[in-house]
Design an enzyme around this catalytic site. Structure first.
Site, PDB file in Angstrom:
ATOM      1  CG  MET A   1      -1.893  -1.171   1.233  1.00 26.07           C
ATOM      2  SD  MET A   1      -3.001  -1.126   2.667  1.00 26.07           S
ATOM      3  CE  MET A   1      -4.064   0.270   2.268  1.00 26.07           C
ATOM      4  CB  SER A   2       1.755   3.596  -2.637  1.00 28.82           C
ATOM      5  OG  SER A   2       0.522   3.908  -3.265  1.00 28.82           O
ATOM      6  N   GLY A   3      -0.493   4.330  -0.222  1.00 32.90           N
ATOM      7  CA  GLY A   3      -1.273   5.473   0.257  1.00 32.90           C
ATOM      8  C   GLY A   3      -2.065   6.119  -0.859  1.00 32.90           C
TER       9      GLY A   3
ATOM     10  CB  SER B   1      -1.921   0.300  -3.330  1.00 31.63           C
ATOM     11  OG  SER B   1      -1.736   1.564  -2.735  1.00 31.63           O
TER      12      SER B   1
ATOM     13  CG  LEU C   1       7.653  -0.832   1.190  1.00 32.95           C
ATOM     14  CD1 LEU C   1       8.480  -1.163  -0.034  1.00 32.95           C
ATOM     15  CD2 LEU C   1       7.922  -1.820   2.303  1.00 32.95           C
TER      16      LEU C   1
ATOM     17  CB  CYS D   1      11.721   1.198  -6.518  1.00 34.27           C
ATOM     18  SG  CYS D   1      10.906   1.184  -4.925  1.00 34.27           S
TER      19      CYS D   1
ATOM     20  CB  CYS E   1       8.568   8.514  -4.240  1.00 42.81           C
ATOM     21  SG  CYS E   1      10.007   7.472  -3.972  1.00 42.81           S
TER      22      CYS E   1
END
Length: 381
Positions: free
Chosen positions: A27-29, A33, A52, A120, A217
């Site tokens: 989950m990236s926010g 996701s 993360l 990544c 990011c």
């Protein structure tokens, strides 16, 4: 399709009830996701959300109010609370710096436009995070990427997303067959981003209207120069602008301010034939310029190839495929000539401009949605 007469396959492809199927959701926010996690939770899966922590935004840029990373963690946690599943934050800062940020700087200064999101996925999310998911006894790991996975006769296959505008195959070509076996991409079949946002609204997610992040990011506002200057101070030092024959044509205030293929703003005026940036030499602090035809490339050396075809890569002398040399370009006809299991020369049928080291070269089937993997372009001609 039932197995041993007991349970039909569930939506993630396992022959057991969703409640007995554990899935870790990366989950990236963001909306994508979050929708994956909410949808799987609603279907009754044993969901564990993981976010993360990849870098400390404030420290990376030494400025106040840089809290987007914190905001994303907060948003992911809130979705987990609303949907009633556990959520963990893992600190991967050191791994991320070693595997992604340092290479980003080197690749940028080698004249490439780096694609850190691929590294990544390859070195952090689909390696370390995937191992963590296995440690948590999860049956699989799901992400919000727009790509499709299907089970073929020779094992799982990677296919482009149903929505060509959202397709993220360029960023996922290095996913190995073993990783593909364990990964699930529940959004790949959706027709549009609007469909994803509609699901977010349906689940009442607080992130339903959150804008998509456009930037890398750790490069806020797309300001590459500021990040590179911090990581590699020498790249900001002035030097000479030299033409392809070695004549000094002017001066510059740091190679990091130039990109290969650039024509405007080079700082040499009044030319009958325009000159383009064709190479950046960080060691000599030189920006090398030349005529437009020096930018066109037909033969591209590619290495670190991840092959996702059914037959071994070396089983043929050449493969006729489509390749994409930048995420923003459509796939073009090409011939791949394998040199080893992980190296090849790719010949474009029609020359392309702006092919640069550090970019990925991704292989596509020319008559289906299948992706045959890809590799990294490693030196210019």
């Amino acid at each position: 399709m039932a197995h041993d007469g007991a349970h039909p396959l569930n939506s993630l492809g396992f022959a057991k009830p969703p409640a007995e199927t554990r899935v870790v959701v990366a989950m990236s926010g963001g909306v994508d996701s979050s929708v994956v996690a909410a949808q799987l939770a609603e279907e009754g899966y044993d969901v564990i959300g993981v976010t993360l922590q990849l870098y400390d935004h404030g420290a990376a840029l030494a400025k106040k109010g840089a809290c987007c990373a914190g905001r994303d963690i907060h948003d992911a946690r809130r979705v987990a609370e609303d949907m009633g599943f556990p959520h963990y934050v893992l600190d991967y800062e050191n791994v991320f710096k070693d595997a992604v940020i340092d290479e980003f700087a080197d690749s940028y200064l080698a004249g490439a436009t780096p694609v850190p999101c691929i590294r990544c996925n390859e070195k952090v999310k689909f390696k370390d995070l995937l191992e963590t998911a296995k440690d948590l006894d999860a049956d699989c790991m799901a992400t919000g990427h727009y790509i499709q996975r299907s089970d073929g006769a020779q094992g799982p296959q990677l296919h482009s997303a149903a929505d060509a505008n959202r397709d993220q195959s360029y960023f996922l070509f290095s996913t190995t067959p073993a990783q593909l076996d364990y990964l699930r991409f529940p959004l790949g079949h959706l027709p549009s981003k609007e469909a994803t946002r509609a699901l977010a609204a349906k689940y009442g997610l607080s992130v339903a209207d959150k804008p998509d992040s456009q930037d890398i990011c750790f490069v806020p506002n797309g300001n590459y120069a500021a990040v590179i200057e911090k990581l590699r101070p020498g790249a900001a030092e002035p030097g000479e602008i030299v033409d392809h024959e070695g004549n000094v044509r002017g001066t510059h205030n740091g190679v990091l301010h130039y990109t290969i293929g650039q024509r405007r703003g080079i700082g040499i005026g009044g030319l009958a034939d325009p000159l383009y940036v064709v190479k950046l030499d960080v060691d000599k602090k030189q920006v090398i310029v030349g005529p437009k035809e020096m930018l066109a490339t037909r033969k591209i050396p590619v290495r670190e190839i991840n092959w996702l075809g059914d037959e071994p890569f070396m089983s043929r002398e050449e493969w006729h495929v489509l390749v994409r040399v930048r995420s923003t370009r459509p796939p073009r006809e090409a011939i791949i000539r394998p040199i080893s299991d992980t190296e090849a020369e790719v010949e474009l049928i029609v020359a392309e401009e702006g092919v640069s080291p550090g970019q990925a070269c991704v292989f596509y089937d020319d008559n289906s949605t299948r992706i045959f993997g890809g590799g990294w372009i490693w030196r210019g001609y």
